[in-house]
Design an enzyme around this catalytic site. Structure first.
Site, PDB file in Angstrom:
ATOM      1  N   LYS A 179       0.670  -1.207   0.147  1.00 51.67           N
ATOM      2  CA  LYS A 179       0.119  -0.042  -0.027  1.00 51.67           C
ATOM      3  C   LYS A 179       0.676   1.206  -0.084  1.00 51.67           C
ATOM      4  O   LYS A 179       2.080   1.166   0.054  1.00 51.67           O
ATOM      5  CB  LYS A 179      -0.827  -0.054   1.277  1.00 51.67           C
ATOM      6  CG  LYS A 179      -1.946  -1.128   1.148  1.00 51.67           C
ATOM      7  CD  LYS A 179      -3.002  -1.094   0.114  1.00 51.67           C
ATOM      8  CE  LYS A 179      -4.044  -1.975   0.172  1.00 51.67           C
ATOM      9  NZ  LYS A 179      -3.699  -3.434  -0.569  1.00 51.67           N
TER      10      LYS A 179
HETATM   11  C1  LIG Z   1      -9.679  -2.679  -1.702  1.00 53.55           C
HETATM   12  C2  LIG Z   1      -9.043  -3.550  -0.455  1.00 53.55           C
HETATM   13  N1  LIG Z   1      -9.922  -3.566   0.786  1.00 53.55           N
HETATM   14  C3  LIG Z   1      -9.385  -4.227   1.852  1.00 53.55           C
HETATM   15  C4  LIG Z   1      -8.032  -4.663   1.751  1.00 53.55           C
HETATM   16  C5  LIG Z   1      -7.548  -5.546   2.824  1.00 53.55           C
HETATM   17  O1  LIG Z   1      -6.346  -4.582   3.504  1.00 53.55           O
HETATM   18  P1  LIG Z   1      -5.764  -5.291   4.740  1.00 53.55           P
HETATM   19  O2  LIG Z   1      -4.812  -6.507   3.962  1.00 53.55           O
HETATM   20  O3  LIG Z   1      -5.156  -4.294   5.497  1.00 53.55           O
HETATM   21  O4  LIG Z   1      -6.639  -6.014   5.563  1.00 53.55           O
HETATM   22  C6  LIG Z   1      -7.381  -4.306   0.590  1.00 53.55           C
HETATM   23  C7  LIG Z   1      -6.032  -5.017   0.633  1.00 53.55           C
HETATM   24  O5  LIG Z   1      -5.335  -5.437  -0.130  1.00 53.55           O
HETATM   25  C8  LIG Z   1      -7.768  -3.920  -0.680  1.00 53.55           C
HETATM   26  O6  LIG Z   1      -7.250  -3.671  -1.731  1.00 53.55           O
END
Ligand SMILES: Cc1ncc(COP(=O)(O)O)c(C=O)c1O
Length: 378
Positions: A185
């Site tokens: 990210k």
């Molecule tokens: C659109 C979206 N939502 C949620 C997530 C989940 O994030 P996390 O890995 O911090 O739980 C991601 C991760 O790739 C994502 O791209």
């Protein structure tokens, strides 16, 4: 075998993060403590608009905790976009509610407010908008719909904090916006997340829910003589740690500079690809975080192009095959392809190309030329 390698993503974690981590490692607290509070303050200042930040262990956990804080669960429906990572819809299911998918605008890949309105039933309690690739959803339209129907509006802002649309940032119009600090990210601590929320009572409840339901966290209990804590409700293990916050603080200071660097690279890509009839660029409005550079190619060429780029040493991804086309969701929701034609098509045609702030311009040119060559071959 390819001699040249272009990674899909490279983080920029380095000397500043190491210095900040040393400060934390040399201190008393490694877990939920002063650095998490410092980061929460810095995130709230960055976003402005009376928003508070609550550090959590991931965006997935943050979405789940927010649904719990809104008392959304069994018997409730939550309208989601199918053009997202499965974490969005999984969080709804983990909360005990049912995800109802609404179609996207085929030009942007973002949830179409008119489709959201059509998906509302007496059981609908919330809408989750995803700021896909870092381009913010039409939050003004979605806020209007949420207000008219008495629904919560959540923002899945995993693709960055730096976006803006119609003068609004993540957390300004949604009841909560959730960030991700996962490894790829725009700010990363390997894993981690934060919830941006304007209602102080909701923020206080989220702080309890992220820490087992305890009335006081370790930092609040530290100092003076022993203090009893109580358990107020059934919470979860889901807080950000001081180690993660220490890594994130220096990155927040350069988040805009890095976003601007990605924008220059995206403009270079677009300049090279705009006139290619087989390429459809994704339309944007407002200020994208440019977390991901995705475009659409003809469906019959997509997988062949992915393979060809891989063989040339170029890291690519698919963000995303639409949620309803994945096996678990096909089995759970039945075939939704006809109901969701735009998302089905977008998911089958999308390709994400390499992008990171320090990517050499020469690599952009190499990737764009390789894409054009693959499209002309297949
Ligand atoms: C659109 C979206 N939502 C949620 C997530 C989940 O994030 P996390 O890995 O911090 O739980 C991601 C991760 O790739 C994502 O791209």
């Amino acid at each position: 075998m390819a001699t040249r390698k272009v990674e899909f993503y490279r983080h920029t974690v380095g000397a500043d993060e190491l210095a900040s981590l040393k400060q934390t490692v040399d201190s008393l607290f490694l877990t939920l403590g002063p650095r998490v509070r410092e980061l929460e303050g810095a995130l709230a200042d960055y976003v402005g608009g009376g928003v508070e930040a609550v550090g959590v262990s991931s965006c997935t956990v943050g979405l789940f905790l927010t649904l719990r804080a809104f008392d959304i669960g069994a018997g409730d429906e939550v309208i989601c976009t199918p053009m997202t990572f499965v974490a969005t819809t999984n969080a709804v299911i983990h909360a005990g509610a049912t995800p109802v998918l609404a179609d996207i605008d085929p030009r942007t890949g973002l949830l179409d407010p008119a489709e959201v309105e059509k998906a509302i039933t007496p059981k609908t309690r919330a809408i989750i908008a995803v700021h896909l690739y870092g381009q913010m959803s039409d939050m003004r339209a979605l806020r209007g719909i949420a207000d008219r129907h008495g629904l919560f509006l959540l923002e899945d802002s995993a693709h960055g904090i730096e976006g803006m649309r119609d003068g609004y940032r993540a957390g300004h119009l949604g009841d909560a916006a959730v960030l991700s600090f996962y490894a790829t990210k725009t700010m990363t601590s390997g894993d981690g997340g934060a919830i941006l929320v304007r209602d102080p009572e909701c923020a206080a409840r989220l702080r309890i829910l992220r820490n087992h339901g305890m009335s006081k966290d370790a930092a609040a209990r530290h100092g003076g003589t022993y203090q009893h804590w109580d358990m107020l409700e059934l919470g979860y293990k889901g807080a950000l740690t001081d180690v993660e916050a220490a890594m994130l603080l220096p990155q927040l200071a350069r988040v805009d500079a890095q976003r601007n660097a990605r924008q220059c690279l995206v403009e270079r890509y677009e300049g090279l690809l705009r006139d290619e009839p087989a390429v459809q660029l994704v339309e944007r409005s407002g200020r994208s975080t440019h977390h991901i550079f995705a475009l659409l190619v003809p469906v019959e060429q997509r997988d062949r192009v992915l393979r060809g780029l891989g063989e040339r040493g170029i890291g690519c991804a698919v963000n995303y095959n639409a949620v309803h086309t994945l096996r678990y969701y096909r089995e759970r929701l039945g075939d939704q392809n006809e109901r969701l034609p735009s998302a089905t098509d977008f998911g089958r045609r999308t390709i994400s190309l390499p992008l990171w702030p320090e990517m050499p311009e020469d690599d952009v040119d190499y990737v764009a030329q390789a894409l054009l060559a693959e499209l002309s071959e297949s």
